[in-house]
Design an enzyme around this catalytic site. Sequence first.
Site, mmCIF file in Angstrom:
data_model
loop_
_atom_site.group_PDB
_atom_site.id
_atom_site.type_symbol
_atom_site.label_atom_id
_atom_site.label_comp_id
_atom_site.label_asym_id
_atom_site.label_seq_id
_atom_site.Cartn_x
_atom_site.Cartn_y
_atom_site.Cartn_z
ATOM 1 N N ALA A 38 0.816 -1.220 0.000
ATOM 2 C CA ALA A 38 0.000 0.000 0.000
ATOM 3 C C ALA A 38 0.845 1.263 0.000
ATOM 4 C CB ALA A 38 -0.939 -0.009 1.213
ATOM 5 N N GLU A 39 1.852 1.295 0.864
ATOM 6 C CA GLU A 39 2.632 2.528 0.995
ATOM 7 C C GLU A 39 3.494 2.798 -0.239
ATOM 8 O OE1 GLU A 39 1.575 0.675 4.835
ATOM 9 O OE2 GLU A 39 2.775 -0.040 3.132
ATOM 10 N N ARG A 109 3.613 -13.538 4.782
ATOM 11 C CA ARG A 109 4.357 -12.404 5.325
ATOM 12 C C ARG A 109 4.693 -12.557 6.803
ATOM 13 N NH1 ARG A 109 -0.260 -7.848 4.733
ATOM 14 N NH2 ARG A 109 1.567 -6.481 4.566
ATOM 15 N N ASN A 169 -6.734 1.518 6.033
ATOM 16 C CA ASN A 169 -6.365 0.342 5.240
ATOM 17 C C ASN A 169 -6.383 -0.935 6.087
ATOM 18 O OD1 ASN A 169 -5.559 -0.809 2.762
ATOM 19 N ND2 ASN A 169 -4.172 0.908 2.372
ATOM 20 N N LYS A 228 -14.103 7.350 1.592
ATOM 21 C CA LYS A 228 -14.233 6.747 0.267
ATOM 22 C C LYS A 228 -15.534 5.956 0.183
ATOM 23 C CE LYS A 228 -10.202 5.151 1.258
ATOM 24 N NZ LYS A 228 -8.927 4.396 1.322
ATOM 25 N N LEU A 229 -16.271 6.171 -0.905
ATOM 26 C CA LEU A 229 -17.576 5.543 -1.084
ATOM 27 C C LEU A 229 -17.629 4.678 -2.336
ATOM 28 C CD1 LEU A 229 -19.753 8.673 -0.181
ATOM 29 C CD2 LEU A 229 -19.116 6.770 1.325
ATOM 30 N N GLY A 233 -18.140 7.694 -5.232
ATOM 31 C CA GLY A 233 -17.272 8.845 -5.054
ATOM 32 C C GLY A 233 -16.733 8.940 -3.644
ATOM 33 N N ASP A 261 -5.175 3.187 -2.838
ATOM 34 C CA ASP A 261 -3.837 3.775 -2.790
ATOM 35 C C ASP A 261 -3.701 4.878 -3.836
ATOM 36 O OD1 ASP A 261 -3.249 1.852 -0.845
ATOM 37 O OD2 ASP A 261 -2.592 0.415 -2.367
#
Length: 322
Positions: A38-39, A109, A169, A228-229, A233, A261
Amino acid sequence: MNNKLDVVTLGETMVLFQAEQMLPLEYINQFPKRIGGAESNVAIGLARLGHSVGWFSKLGDDPFGRFIYKTIRGEGVDTSTCLFTGDAPTGLLFKEQLSPEDVNVYYYRKGSSASLMEPIDLNEEYIANASILHITGITPALSETCYETVMKAIDIAKKNDRMIVFDPNIRYKLWKEERAKAVLTEIATQADVILPGLDEAQFITGESEVEEVAHALMGDDNKTIIVKLGSKGAYFHTKDEQGYVEGFPVRQVIDPVGAGDGFAAGIISGILRKEPLHQVVKRANAIGAMVVGTSGDVEGLPTFQAVEQFMNPGDGPRDVKR
């Protein structure tokens, strides 16, 4: 490195093996090698949008760690503070896509090199010299030392009056819900900009409606909350303004992973450009729509010129001043 960066971020990036066929993994024989994290997705997205950005992690001293390092550096992201260790391997993930909307991700991981990050690994000057620190809720879930590393990075940013952008996240498989809620709430109280999905905001606050979760996340501070939708939007909320910004239509969803991201990169880019918040969110929505139309985590992240053309298709090609 003493040069000031626009953004610094930290977290785990893994080698991503994603089949090009939409079949269960047991029937796949070949896997192209990519990266996923992600980062680093946000870092690459910001670099393509014309910003100077640095990414930090602890990589395995193995071929996969070197592959990640070279790939991210090759995208124009500064990796000068990254560390390598022979004590643990670089993490891996496999992505299974059964349909455009049905995606399963299998992580390998646990005990990875990135989980060994600790506060002493941080370069305080590196963070202090950046305008924005971007963090996610993934890194503190990897291990106790990773949690301590994130909190130390936040302390450095706060001490130097730097903006903190936080994307929850949430990865529920990485930790127990009680611990997740406590840590994410702790980080949210110190962040200046928070970018949750609606379900994440509901989990953290216990509220249900969009306006309610945004208000709860802001509390008594002057924060910027952008919820965030998805295809609808996003909703933005500050002390002075609130509103919805419609999403962009997507002709065909190819791969939904990484859209958030890309959205985060768009928000941070707009903040750095000092644009009106409505315009900031609009471009972030556009980037999210562009990302889902391409396979892979970073392959669909656009340049600034490309996203401008996507938002204004009738204008044709244009020169972009950076």
